[in-house]
Scaffold this motif. Structure first.
Motif, short mmCIF file in Angstrom:
data_model
loop_
_atom_site.label_atom_id
_atom_site.label_comp_id
_atom_site.label_asym_id
_atom_site.label_seq_id
_atom_site.Cartn_x
_atom_site.Cartn_y
_atom_site.Cartn_z
N MET A 119 0.83 -1.18 0.00
CA MET A 119 0.00 0.00 0.00
C MET A 119 0.87 1.24 0.00
O MET A 119 1.97 1.23 0.50
N GLY A 120 0.29 2.30 -0.56
CA GLY A 120 1.05 3.52 -0.59
C GLY A 120 0.21 4.73 -0.87
O GLY A 120 -1.01 4.65 -1.01
N LEU A 121 0.88 5.83 -0.94
CA LEU A 121 0.27 7.12 -1.20
C LEU A 121 0.31 7.38 -2.70
O LEU A 121 1.37 7.31 -3.31
N ASP A 122 -0.85 7.65 -3.27
CA ASP A 122 -0.94 8.06 -4.66
C ASP A 122 -1.33 9.52 -4.69
O ASP A 122 -2.18 9.97 -3.90
N ILE A 123 -0.72 10.27 -5.58
CA ILE A 123 -0.98 11.70 -5.68
C ILE A 123 -1.28 12.03 -7.13
O ILE A 123 -0.61 11.58 -8.05
N SER A 124 -2.34 12.83 -7.31
CA SER A 124 -2.71 13.35 -8.62
C SER A 124 -2.70 14.86 -8.52
O SER A 124 -3.20 15.43 -7.55
N ALA A 125 -2.13 15.50 -9.51
CA ALA A 125 -2.09 16.97 -9.54
C ALA A 125 -2.68 17.45 -10.86
O ALA A 125 -2.49 16.82 -11.91
N TYR A 126 -3.41 18.55 -10.77
CA TYR A 126 -4.06 19.12 -11.95
C TYR A 126 -3.90 20.63 -11.95
O TYR A 126 -3.86 21.25 -10.88
N SER A 127 -3.87 21.21 -13.13
CA SER A 127 -3.94 22.66 -13.27
C SER A 127 -5.26 23.00 -13.95
O SER A 127 -5.92 22.14 -14.52
N ASP B 92 -0.94 11.75 5.25
CA ASP B 92 -0.14 10.91 4.34
C ASP B 92 -1.03 9.95 3.56
O ASP B 92 -0.53 8.99 2.97
N CYS B 93 -2.35 10.20 3.57
CA CYS B 93 -3.22 9.26 2.86
C CYS B 93 -4.41 9.90 2.15
O CYS B 93 -4.84 9.38 1.14
N GLU B 94 -4.97 11.02 2.64
CA GLU B 94 -6.11 11.57 1.92
C GLU B 94 -6.31 13.04 2.22
O GLU B 94 -6.09 13.50 3.33
N GLY B 95 -6.70 13.73 1.19
CA GLY B 95 -6.98 15.16 1.31
C GLY B 95 -6.52 15.89 0.07
O GLY B 95 -5.89 15.32 -0.82
N THR B 96 -6.87 17.16 0.01
CA THR B 96 -6.55 17.99 -1.14
C THR B 96 -5.82 19.24 -0.68
O THR B 96 -6.19 19.86 0.31
N ILE B 97 -4.80 19.61 -1.44
CA ILE B 97 -4.14 20.89 -1.27
C ILE B 97 -4.53 21.72 -2.49
O ILE B 97 -4.27 21.34 -3.63
N GLY B 98 -5.20 22.83 -2.24
CA GLY B 98 -5.72 23.68 -3.30
C GLY B 98 -4.68 24.61 -3.89
O GLY B 98 -3.49 24.58 -3.53
N ALA C 171 -0.53 22.67 -9.75
CA ALA C 171 -1.69 23.02 -8.94
C ALA C 171 -1.75 24.51 -8.61
O ALA C 171 -2.85 25.03 -8.36
N ALA C 172 -0.63 25.18 -8.61
CA ALA C 172 -0.61 26.63 -8.35
C ALA C 172 -1.40 27.40 -9.40
O ALA C 172 -1.87 28.51 -9.15
N ASP C 173 -1.59 26.79 -10.56
CA ASP C 173 -2.35 27.40 -11.66
C ASP C 173 -3.81 26.98 -11.57
O ASP C 173 -4.32 26.21 -12.39
N ASN C 174 -4.49 27.43 -10.51
CA ASN C 174 -5.91 27.14 -10.27
C ASN C 174 -6.22 25.64 -10.30
O ASN C 174 -7.20 25.22 -10.88
N GLY C 175 -5.35 24.89 -9.66
CA GLY C 175 -5.52 23.44 -9.65
C GLY C 175 -5.55 22.86 -8.26
O GLY C 175 -5.94 23.53 -7.30
N ALA C 176 -5.13 21.60 -8.17
CA ALA C 176 -5.17 20.89 -6.90
C ALA C 176 -4.17 19.75 -6.91
O ALA C 176 -3.86 19.19 -7.96
N VAL C 177 -3.71 19.40 -5.70
CA VAL C 177 -2.92 18.20 -5.49
C VAL C 177 -3.77 17.31 -4.59
O VAL C 177 -4.12 17.71 -3.47
N LEU C 178 -4.14 16.14 -5.10
CA LEU C 178 -5.02 15.21 -4.38
C LEU C 178 -4.19 14.07 -3.83
O LEU C 178 -3.52 13.35 -4.58
N PHE C 179 -4.23 13.88 -2.52
CA PHE C 179 -3.59 12.75 -1.85
C PHE C 179 -4.68 11.70 -1.69
O PHE C 179 -5.73 11.96 -1.10
N HIS C 180 -4.43 10.50 -2.24
CA HIS C 180 -5.43 9.43 -2.14
C HIS C 180 -4.79 8.07 -2.11
O HIS C 180 -3.62 7.93 -2.25
#
Length: 171
Positions: free
Chosen positions: A1-9, A117-123, A162-171
């Motif tokens: 198991m691990g931390l997966d991160i998705s980032a979007y702009s 270290d497992c879930e949440g969003t940084i805007g 994500a700094a460009d009106n995006g997000a970093v999702l920890f899931h």
């Protein structure tokens, strides 16, 4: 198991996005949702939980095991100059450079160090601050090298997106 991160702009609110009978997004390839982890208030700033967002910009993904992430995050805190502190883990005393941030210290990378270290969003607002931190400390991180530098660059790219009106999702 691990931390997966998705980032979007360039996320654009899509409150009327189609959902299936379970409430999940139908067009999950072009839309995303954010999760405001209430244990870390303010991290989602610039976004709203409960609505879908259309992904109009770029994206990036990274994965790291939980144990490796926590060790890596400790190295990040050390790089930023946080002193080593003691905390209790599984009934024993343990040491980490993250302790200051866990106890409310504010400074370089503090919003990531003191985050799930497992879930949440940084805007986008906090991502812009973290992208600046990553840029400022890049030379020191490169000098550390190896796996630390490899993941440092991946996280830096995520927060820059994500700094460009995006997000970093920890899931």
């Amino acid at each position: 198991m691990g931390l997966d991160i998705s980032a979007y702009s360039k996320l654009v609110a899509a409150p009327d996005a189609e959902r299936d009978s379970d409430g999940d997004l139908v067009d999950y390839e072009n839309l995303t949702e954010v999760y405001d982890n209430k244990d870390f208030p303010g991290r989602i700033e610039g976004l709203t939980q409960g609505i879908a967002y259309k992904i109009e910009g770029d994206g990036a993904d990274l994965s790291i095991g939980y144990g490796r992430y926590n060790a890596w995050r400790d190295e990040l805190a050390k790089l930023a100059g946080y002193p080593i502190g003691t905390y209790e883990q599984y009934g024993r005393a343990a040491e980490s450079h993250c302790v200051s941030c866990w106890n409310g210290a504010v400074g370089p990378f503090s919003e990531q160090i003191n985050f799930s270290d497992c879930e949440g969003t940084i805007g986008p607002v906090i991502s812009a601050k973290l992208a600046k931190d990553y840029a400022e400390f890049a030379g020191k991180a490169e000098a550390v090298g190896g796996y630390f530098w490899e993941k440092y660059q991946e996280f830096q790219a995520c927060f820059e997106l994500a700094a460009d009106n995006g997000a970093v999702l920890f899931h």
